[in-house]
Design a protein around this motif. Structure first.
Motif, PDB file in Angstrom:
ATOM      1  N   VAL A 305     -11.329 -11.387  24.261  1.00  0.00           N
ATOM      2  CA  VAL A 305     -11.355 -12.711  23.641  1.00  0.00           C
ATOM      3  C   VAL A 305     -11.115 -13.775  24.713  1.00  0.00           C
ATOM      4  N   PRO A 306     -11.973 -14.772  24.819  1.00  0.00           N
ATOM      5  CA  PRO A 306     -11.762 -15.817  25.826  1.00  0.00           C
ATOM      6  C   PRO A 306     -10.387 -16.475  25.699  1.00  0.00           C
ATOM      7  N   LYS A 307      -9.741 -16.664  26.821  1.00  0.00           N
ATOM      8  CA  LYS A 307      -8.431 -17.307  26.836  1.00  0.00           C
ATOM      9  C   LYS A 307      -8.494 -18.670  26.149  1.00  0.00           C
ATOM     10  N   GLY A 308      -7.505 -18.950  25.317  1.00  0.00           N
ATOM     11  CA  GLY A 308      -7.461 -20.200  24.572  1.00  0.00           C
ATOM     12  C   GLY A 308      -7.991 -20.059  23.154  1.00  0.00           C
ATOM     13  N   MET A 309      -8.716 -18.957  22.871  1.00  0.00           N
ATOM     14  CA  MET A 309      -9.268 -18.751  21.535  1.00  0.00           C
ATOM     15  C   MET A 309      -8.500 -17.683  20.755  1.00  0.00           C
ATOM     16  N   GLU A 310      -7.382 -17.203  21.305  1.00  0.00           N
ATOM     17  CA  GLU A 310      -6.676 -16.081  20.678  1.00  0.00           C
ATOM     18  C   GLU A 310      -6.249 -16.384  19.239  1.00  0.00           C
ATOM     19  N   ASP A 311      -5.614 -17.537  19.018  1.00  0.00           N
ATOM     20  CA  ASP A 311      -5.120 -17.864  17.677  1.00  0.00           C
ATOM     21  C   ASP A 311      -6.273 -18.007  16.680  1.00  0.00           C
ATOM     22  N   GLU A 312      -7.343 -18.683  17.118  1.00  0.00           N
ATOM     23  CA  GLU A 312      -8.504 -18.882  16.237  1.00  0.00           C
ATOM     24  C   GLU A 312      -9.124 -17.550  15.832  1.00  0.00           C
ATOM     25  N   ILE A 313      -9.310 -16.646  16.809  1.00  0.00           N
ATOM     26  CA  ILE A 313      -9.961 -15.372  16.512  1.00  0.00           C
ATOM     27  C   ILE A 313      -9.051 -14.476  15.680  1.00  0.00           C
ATOM     28  N   ARG A 314      -7.749 -14.507  15.957  1.00  0.00           N
ATOM     29  CA  ARG A 314      -6.821 -13.708  15.142  1.00  0.00           C
ATOM     30  C   ARG A 314      -6.863 -14.152  13.683  1.00  0.00           C
ATOM     31  N   LYS A 315      -6.893 -15.469  13.454  1.00  0.00           N
ATOM     32  CA  LYS A 315      -6.992 -15.978  12.085  1.00  0.00           C
ATOM     33  C   LYS A 315      -8.315 -15.574  11.443  1.00  0.00           C
ATOM     34  N   ASN A 316      -9.373 -15.529  12.239  1.00  0.00           N
ATOM     35  CA  ASN A 316     -10.667 -15.098  11.711  1.00  0.00           C
ATOM     36  C   ASN A 316     -10.630 -13.636  11.277  1.00  0.00           C
ATOM     37  N   LEU A 317     -10.020 -12.787  12.099  1.00  0.00           N
ATOM     38  CA  LEU A 317      -9.910 -11.374  11.734  1.00  0.00           C
ATOM     39  C   LEU A 317      -9.102 -11.207  10.448  1.00  0.00           C
ATOM     40  N   GLU A 318      -7.999 -11.951  10.366  1.00  0.00           N
ATOM     41  CA  GLU A 318      -7.161 -11.844   9.173  1.00  0.00           C
ATOM     42  C   GLU A 318      -7.838 -12.463   7.957  1.00  0.00           C
ATOM     43  N   GLY A 319      -8.494 -13.615   8.149  1.00  0.00           N
ATOM     44  CA  GLY A 319      -9.077 -14.323   7.016  1.00  0.00           C
ATOM     45  C   GLY A 319     -10.362 -13.712   6.521  1.00  0.00           C
ATOM     46  N   TYR A 320     -11.238 -13.305   7.445  1.00  0.00           N
ATOM     47  CA  TYR A 320     -12.567 -12.873   7.041  1.00  0.00           C
ATOM     48  C   TYR A 320     -12.702 -11.368   6.896  1.00  0.00           C
ATOM     49  N   TYR A 321     -11.960 -10.600   7.655  1.00  0.00           N
ATOM     50  CA  TYR A 321     -11.989  -9.146   7.490  1.00  0.00           C
ATOM     51  C   TYR A 321     -10.911  -8.698   6.487  1.00  0.00           C
ATOM     52  N   ILE A 322      -9.645  -8.965   6.808  1.00  0.00           N
ATOM     53  CA  ILE A 322      -8.542  -8.480   5.971  1.00  0.00           C
ATOM     54  C   ILE A 322      -8.591  -9.115   4.580  1.00  0.00           C
ATOM     55  N   HIS A 323      -8.656 -10.454   4.530  1.00  0.00           N
ATOM     56  CA  HIS A 323      -8.683 -11.103   3.222  1.00  0.00           C
ATOM     57  C   HIS A 323      -9.974 -10.785   2.478  1.00  0.00           C
ATOM     58  N   GLY A 324     -11.085 -10.663   3.210  1.00  0.00           N
ATOM     59  CA  GLY A 324     -12.342 -10.319   2.565  1.00  0.00           C
ATOM     60  C   GLY A 324     -12.256  -9.000   1.833  1.00  0.00           C
ATOM     61  N   LEU A 325     -11.669  -7.991   2.469  1.00  0.00           N
ATOM     62  CA  LEU A 325     -11.498  -6.690   1.816  1.00  0.00           C
ATOM     63  C   LEU A 325     -10.525  -6.791   0.648  1.00  0.00           C
ATOM     64  N   LYS A 326      -9.479  -7.581   0.826  1.00  0.00           N
ATOM     65  CA  LYS A 326      -8.515  -7.759  -0.263  1.00  0.00           C
ATOM     66  C   LYS A 326      -9.165  -8.419  -1.476  1.00  0.00           C
ATOM     67  N   SER A 327     -10.120  -9.329  -1.238  1.00  0.00           N
ATOM     68  CA  SER A 327     -10.706 -10.098  -2.324  1.00  0.00           C
ATOM     69  C   SER A 327     -11.566  -9.254  -3.260  1.00  0.00           C
ATOM     70  N   ILE A 328     -11.967  -8.041  -2.842  1.00  0.00           N
ATOM     71  CA  ILE A 328     -12.782  -7.208  -3.724  1.00  0.00           C
ATOM     72  C   ILE A 328     -11.935  -6.208  -4.510  1.00  0.00           C
ATOM     73  N   GLY A 329     -10.627  -6.446  -4.527  1.00  0.00           N
ATOM     74  CA  GLY A 329      -9.758  -5.666  -5.406  1.00  0.00           C
ATOM     75  C   GLY A 329      -9.181  -4.403  -4.816  1.00  0.00           C
ATOM     76  N   LEU A 330      -9.287  -4.216  -3.475  1.00  0.00           N
ATOM     77  CA  LEU A 330      -8.700  -3.020  -2.887  1.00  0.00           C
ATOM     78  C   LEU A 330      -7.173  -3.059  -2.960  1.00  0.00           C
ATOM     79  N   GLY A 331      -6.607  -4.258  -2.822  1.00  0.00           N
ATOM     80  CA  GLY A 331      -5.157  -4.395  -2.850  1.00  0.00           C
ATOM     81  C   GLY A 331      -4.549  -3.950  -1.540  1.00  0.00           C
ATOM     82  N   THR A 332      -3.581  -4.688  -1.050  1.00  0.00           N
ATOM     83  CA  THR A 332      -2.893  -4.326   0.175  1.00  0.00           C
ATOM     84  C   THR A 332      -1.552  -3.702  -0.146  1.00  0.00           C
ATOM     85  N   VAL A 333      -1.089  -2.844   0.751  1.00  0.00           N
ATOM     86  CA  VAL A 333       0.188  -2.154   0.590  1.00  0.00           C
ATOM     87  C   VAL A 333       1.172  -2.782   1.558  1.00  0.00           C
ATOM     88  N   LEU A 334       2.320  -3.200   1.028  1.00  0.00           N
ATOM     89  CA  LEU A 334       3.320  -3.830   1.897  1.00  0.00           C
ATOM     90  C   LEU A 334       4.048  -2.790   2.722  1.00  0.00           C
TER      91      LEU A 334
END
Length: 334
Positions: A305-334
């Motif tokens: 990941v290009p330096k300076g973009m770490e926070d943006e890309i981490r939020k993208n992974l969490e928002g678009y991959y993790i939350h995307g999977l959560k949004s289809i009803g898989l449910g996350t385990v704490l």
């Protein structure tokens, strides 16, 4: 300093969580629904919304606004028989989401309960509620994403968002018609050698979550082009074999499969199609699937990941991959 062009400023991935606003909208709007029966005196209305459980977000990908929501809603309803007797009940709607209110991929499910002692007149009102309230509720559900974009679109997209999720550029104070504008003089073209790629200083970012799903199912959801749009809500191209190219989020992310070890690991080259991402540069995304007795942990490790973009890309992974999977009803385990 001149402002950033809309085509650039609105390219980035963004998310805004508006769950509180969504809950208030459902509580206010659904309580306005009332139905009159075919028999004199019969009526049914929504008294109150007693529960809204879930997440509501507005996202932006490649200048398009996307509604992201999946809520469980519980309502109290009441009615009147032809003789003026009060009738009451409850209905649980396990899922109100983008998929079943806009895409129409699934029917809205209703779980009905009658809390008044049964009688022929009471049952007639109960049947009226079950027959007529769903259409009225679903008409309101269809209004929700429109209101979501109109209320919050301006907070994440430059320009004026419309109900369709597009952006209208701001009107300029002066304009020159094509008839009066001077025609530019074509400059002679000159072939130049492409500039050598610049070295990019990079770092690694990661995100992880455990889902109530098997490793096989998660592996398929992240590699099968027929299943990927379920959680990305955008076109995808993906042939899960070494050397094959993939494209996610309508072209927002592109790369190639490096290796696949079903159902434990996927390695891909990965590039964000954004003006801020260095041209020709690819990071490496490793997805690992660790299954336990009742869930599977997904770990996303992105190196390069290009330096300076770490926070943006981490939020993208969490928002678009993790939350995307959560949004289809898989449910996350704490």
């Amino acid at each position: 300093m001149s402002s950033m062009p809309l085509s650039t400023a609105n390219w980035h991935w963004k998310n805004k969580n508006v769950t509180g606003w969504g809950k208030e909208w459902f509580e206010r709007e659904l309580a306005t629904i009332s139905i009159t029966g075919d028999t004199d005196g019969q009526s049914v209305r929504v008294d109150s919304v007693t529960e809204v459980d879930g997440d509501v977000e507005l996202g932006q990908r490649k200048s398009k606004l996307l509604t992201i929501y999946d809520c469980k809603i519980t309502l109290q309803w009441s009615g009147k028989t032809t003789g003026g007797e009060d009738v009451s009940g409850r209905v649980v709607i396990p899922e109100v989401s983008h998929e079943n209110t806009l895409d129409g991929h699934d029917d809205v499910v209703y779980q009905w309960e009658l809390t008044t002692a049964s009688s022929p007149d009471v049952l007639a009102v109960y049947q009226l509620a079950k027959k007529r309230l769903p259409a009225a509720l679903e008409a309101k559900f269809a209004e929700f994403p429109v209101a979501l974009i109109q209320t919050h679109g301006k907070d994440i997209q430059i320009g004026t968002p419309s109900a369709s999720g597009t952006t209208t550029p701001a009107t300029t104070t002066s304009a020159t018609t094509s008839a009066s504008a001077p025609k530019p003089t074509a400059a002679p073209t000159q072939k130049t050698a492409p500039a050598p790629a610049k070295a990019v200083n990079t770092a690694g970012v990661s995100a992880e979550a455990s889902f109530m799903a098997s490793a096989d199912d998660l592996f398929s959801l992240l590699t099968d082009e027929k299943r990927i749009p379920m959680w990305t809500r955008a076109p995808a191209q993906s042939q899960p074999k070494e050397g094959a190219e993939f494209s996610l989020f309508g072209g927002g992310v592109k790369g190639k499969f490096v290796s696949l070890k079903p159902p434990t690991e996927v390695v891909q080259t990965w590039a964000l199609q954004s003006p801020t991402w260095p041209a020709g540069h690819f990071a490496t995304l490793t997805m690992t699937f660790t299954q336990s007795s009742d869930s599977t942990k997904l770990t996303l490790s992105l190196n390069g990941v290009p330096k300076g973009m770490e926070d943006e890309i981490r939020k993208n992974l969490e928002g678009y991959y993790i939350h995307g999977l959560k949004s289809i009803g898989l449910g996350t385990v704490l």
